[in-house]
Design an enzyme around this catalytic site. Structure first.
Site, short mmCIF file in Angstrom:
data_model
loop_
_atom_site.label_atom_id
_atom_site.label_comp_id
_atom_site.label_asym_id
_atom_site.label_seq_id
_atom_site.Cartn_x
_atom_site.Cartn_y
_atom_site.Cartn_z
N HIS A 1 0.81 -1.21 0.00
CA HIS A 1 0.00 0.00 0.00
C HIS A 1 0.85 1.28 0.00
O HIS A 1 0.33 2.36 -0.25
CB HIS A 1 -0.98 0.01 1.18
CG HIS A 1 -0.37 0.22 2.52
ND1 HIS A 1 -0.09 -0.81 3.39
CD2 HIS A 1 0.03 1.36 3.17
CE1 HIS A 1 0.43 -0.32 4.51
NE2 HIS A 1 0.51 0.99 4.40
N ASP B 1 0.12 -7.71 1.41
CA ASP B 1 0.56 -6.32 1.54
C ASP B 1 2.08 -6.19 1.58
O ASP B 1 2.63 -5.39 2.31
CB ASP B 1 -0.05 -5.66 2.78
CG ASP B 1 -0.03 -4.13 2.69
OD1 ASP B 1 0.14 -3.61 1.58
OD2 ASP B 1 -0.16 -3.47 3.74
N GLY C 1 2.99 6.65 8.22
CA GLY C 1 4.31 6.92 7.66
C GLY C 1 5.32 5.84 8.00
O GLY C 1 6.35 5.72 7.36
N ASN C 2 5.01 5.04 9.05
CA ASN C 2 5.89 3.93 9.44
C ASN C 2 5.71 2.70 8.55
O ASN C 2 6.50 1.75 8.63
CB ASN C 2 5.64 3.50 10.89
CG ASN C 2 6.44 4.31 11.89
OD1 ASN C 2 5.89 5.09 12.64
ND2 ASN C 2 7.75 4.10 11.89
N SER C 3 4.67 2.69 7.72
CA SER C 3 4.41 1.53 6.87
C SER C 3 5.63 1.16 6.06
O SER C 3 6.24 2.00 5.40
CB SER C 3 3.25 1.81 5.92
OG SER C 3 2.02 1.49 6.49
N VAL D 1 -10.46 -26.30 -0.32
CA VAL D 1 -11.50 -26.56 0.68
C VAL D 1 -12.06 -25.23 1.18
O VAL D 1 -11.38 -24.21 1.15
CB VAL D 1 -10.96 -27.35 1.89
CG1 VAL D 1 -10.59 -28.77 1.50
CG2 VAL D 1 -9.77 -26.65 2.54
N ILE E 1 -13.38 -23.64 4.69
CA ILE E 1 -13.04 -24.00 6.06
C ILE E 1 -13.70 -23.06 7.04
O ILE E 1 -14.06 -21.93 6.70
CB ILE E 1 -11.52 -23.98 6.28
CG1 ILE E 1 -10.92 -22.66 5.77
CG2 ILE E 1 -10.85 -25.16 5.62
CD1 ILE E 1 -9.43 -22.52 5.96
#
Length: 526
Positions: free
Chosen positions: A162, A192, A266-268, A325, A327
Site C-alpha cells: 500500500h 501487503d 508513515g511507518n508503513s 476446501v 473451512i
C-alpha cells in the site's frame, strides 16, 4: 488541528479501526517525546551493593535466571538505521465524471469530489473555491509517504504494497540524505508486501540482516524504525505483545506480530528489529481511534515477507499452494453437535470439485488437525501454511473423521487466479431457539433465478422467508441459503425440511447450508 490521513487499502478494512501506517504528504511537523529507561544494575555494579540482602541475592550469577549482559539499544539502532529508507510515492488521481462520483478505489467510502476525503467538507471546499456538488475538473497529483528496508546491497528494498501501489513515480531517500528513483520489482496485495529496486546502482548501501521471526517470544524487546508523519527517520522501542495475529481484515494472508512500539502513519514498510539488530518484521498497520499511536501495532513477520520477496524477485509474482476446501473454525458447541471429541482444529465445510483435497479423499465434515506435523488451530493458520508451499508440493494432512485420526497425502495445486480458498464465516452464537420462522421452497427454475442459487447446488430447500427475530436469523442464516442437511440428515426438498425440522430437539439443530461461495455448518441453538 488534526488532519485525517488516508491509506490506499480498501476502506472496508479501515472501518474496523485499522489504519495502515502510511501518511499523506504535506502534513505539518509533530513533536515526539522520548523517555529512556535505564537498565537494571548487574552483579558487580556499585548499585547492587546498596540493594537489600534479599533483592541482591536475586542477582547472583548462580541463579537459574541470571541476568544477561546489558544490551545498549543505541548501538543496535546505530547499526540498522542506515538500512531503513523513506519512500515517497506520487499518484495521478482522475476524478470520476459527474457530481458525487465515487472514490479512487482506495479512498474513503461515500466521498464525492473524485475520491478526495475533504471535498464534501465545507471547511475544505472553500480553499478550492468549488460550489457545492462540483468536483475538481482536472487530474490531481497525490503524494504519500512511507518507509522501506534495504535487504540487499544491490538496491533491493522490502516495503508494504500500500506504500507504492498505483504509484507513477517512487523516490527513495537514504539515511545519509541521498535520493534515488526506484522501480517496482513486484507486489503481493494479498499479503501487503512489495519489493522495489533503486535505479542507478548506488554504492555504499547497507543491507539489514534478516532474522528468524519464528523465534520471537512474548515480551522480547523490539525497535520500530520508520518515517512517521513525514518528520524523518525515527526509532521507537517496545515489546512483542503477541504473535500469530490473524483474521483482522488487514490483508488476505495474515500472521502478524503485535507490538506496542510506537508506530504511526508513515511507518508503513519500515523495520521491526530485535535486540540483535536483525529484521524480524515489516511494520504495516495500527489499531487506532484517533489516527495515531494507541499501543497496538502490527508487523508482517520477516519469514513470511522474506519468502514472498524471494518469489517476487525471481518471478515477479507469488504462487501459493491450494488445497481446495472451504473451512471454518471449530468451537466446542459445534464439535459437540457433530460428535467430534476435540474442539480444536479446522472444520472442512466444503470440498472443491476436482480440487487437490477432493482428489486425495478429504471430505466435508473432516477436521484438519495438522499439516506436515504443524498443528492447525485456526482458519488463518491453515491458509498461511498451505499458501507457504508451492503448487505440486506433497503435504501430509492429519484429519479426524468418525472420531478416528487419519493421515492423507495431498498434492497441492496452484491457487486459481479467479478464486481464493474460501473461508466460511462461522455462525453467530445464540442462547435460544428451534427451527422456527423459516420459510422454504423447492429448488426450481424460479427459486434459483430469484435467489441466484448456483447450478452446482442440486438438492436442498432454499430459504425464501426468514423472521429476523428467529433463532436461525440470529445464527446468521439468510434468505437464499439452501439447507442441505439437518442434524447430518440429507434434505432433498422443502418436504424433507419440514419433516426433519419437526424432529429437531429443543436444544439445538446442526444445519449444513449452501451459499454461493460454498457450504458452511450452522448451529442453531435454543
Amino acid at each position: 488541528m488534526t488532519l485525517p490521513n488516508r491509506s490506499s487499502l480498501p476502506s472496508r478494512r479501515r472501518s474496523a479501526g485499522f489504519l495502515v501506517a502510511a501518511a499523506v504528504g504535506g502534513l505539518g511537523g509533530a513533536l515526539l517525546t522520548l523517555s529512556l529507561i535505564s537498565p537494571p544494575a548487574v552483579p558487580g555494579d556499585s548499585a547492587a551493593g546498596s540493594l537489600p540482602r534479599a533483592a541482591a541475592a536475586l542477582l547472583q550469577p548462580n541463579d537459574a535466571h541470571a541476568f544477561y549482559p546489558a544490551i545498549d539499544l543505541a548501538d543496535v539502532a546505530e547499526r540498522v538505521t542506515a538500512s531503513v529508507v523513506n519512500i515517497s510515492s506520487t499518484r495521478t488521481m482522475k476524478p470520476e465524471a459527474g457530481p458525487g462520483a465515487g472514490g479512487d478505489g482506495g479512498g474513503e467510502e461515500g466521498g464525492g469530489g473524485g475520491g478526495s476525503p475533504f471535498l464534501d467538507d465545507p471547511f475544505f471546499r472553500k480553499f478550492f473555491q468549488l460550489p457545492p456538488g462540483q468536483n475538481i475538473p482536472q487530474e490531481r497529483r497525490e503524494q504519500s509517504l512511507g518507509s522501506g528496508v534495504i535487504v540487499d546491497k544491490n538496491g533491493i528494498i522490502l516495503t508494504n504494497n500500500h506504500v507504492v501501489e498505483g504509484a507513477d513515480e517512487t523516490k527513495v531517500t537514504l539515511a545519509d540524505g541521498r535520493e534515488f528513483d526506484a522501480e517496482l520489482v513486484g507486489a503481493d496485495p494479498q499479503s501487503d508486501v512489495a519489493v522495489i529496486r533503486l535505479k542507478g546502482s548506488p554504492s555504499g548501501l547497507k543491507a539489514i540482516p534478516i532474522g528468524d521471526s519464528d523465534k520471537l517470544r512474548l515480551a522480547d524487546t523490539v525497535l520500530a524504525i520508520g518515517n512517521p508523519f513525514g518528520v524523518g527517520q525515527t526509532v521507537t522501542m517496545g515489546i512483542v505483545s503477541a504473535t500469530g495475529r490473524a483474521n483482522l481484515g488487514i490483508a488476505d494472508y495474515e500472521d502478524f506480530i503485535q507490538t506496542d512500539a510506537a508506530i504511526n502513519p508513515g511507518n508503513s514498510g519500515g523495520a521491526l528489529v530485535n535486540i540483535n539488530g536483525e529484521l524480524v518484521g515489516i511494520n504495516t498497520a495500527i489499531v487506532s481511534r484517533t489516527g495515531g499511536y494507541q499501543g497496538i501495532g502490527f508487523a508482517i513477520p520477516s519469514n513470511m515477507a522474506s519468502s514472498i520477496m524471494t518469489s517476487l524477485v525471481k518471478t515477479g509474482k507469488v504462487e501459493r499452494g491450494w488445497l481446495g476446501v472451504a473451512i471454518q473454525n471449530l468451537d466446542r458447541d459445534l464439535a459437540d453437535a457433530m460428535g467430534i471429541d476435540q474442539a480444536h482444529g479446522v472444520l472442512v465445510a466444503d470440498v472443491t470439485a476436482d480440487g487437490p483435497a477432493k482428489k486425495a479423499g478429504i471430505e466435508r465434515g473432516d477436521v484438519i488437525l495438522a499439516i506436515d506435523g504443524h498443528d492447525v488451530k485456526s482458519t488463518g493458520e491453515l491458509r498461511n501454511i498451505v499458501a507457504a508451499h508451492p503448487s505440486g508440493k506433497s503435504v501430509d494432512v492429519t484429519i479426524v473423521r468418525d472420531k478416528k485420526k487419519k493421515d492423507i497425502d495431498v498434492v497441492l495445486g496452484s491457487l486459481p487466479a479467479t478464486k481464493e480458498t474460501a473461508e466460511a464465516k462461522p455462525a453467530k452464537p445464540s442462547d435460544e431457539g428451534l427451527l422456527g420462522g423459516i420459510g422454504v421452497a423447492d429448488l426450481n427454475a424460479e427459486s434459483r433465478r430469484k435467489f441466484q442459487v448456483p447450478d452446482k447446488i442440486d438438492t436442498g430447500a432454499v430459504i425464501t422467508q426468514l423472521n429476523p427475530r428467529s433463532p436461525a436469523a440470529r445464527a446468521g442464516m439468510q434468505p437464499g441459503d439452501v439447507i442441505i442437511q439437518i442434524d447430518q440428515n440429507p434434505v432433498a426438498d422443502a418436504k424433507d425440511f419440514h419433516k426433519l425440522a419437526g424432529k429437531v430437539g429443543d436444544k439445538s439443530a446442526l444445519l449444513l447450508v449452501a451459499r454461493e461461495s460454498g457450504t458452511i455448518f450452522v448451529l442453531v441453538k435454543k
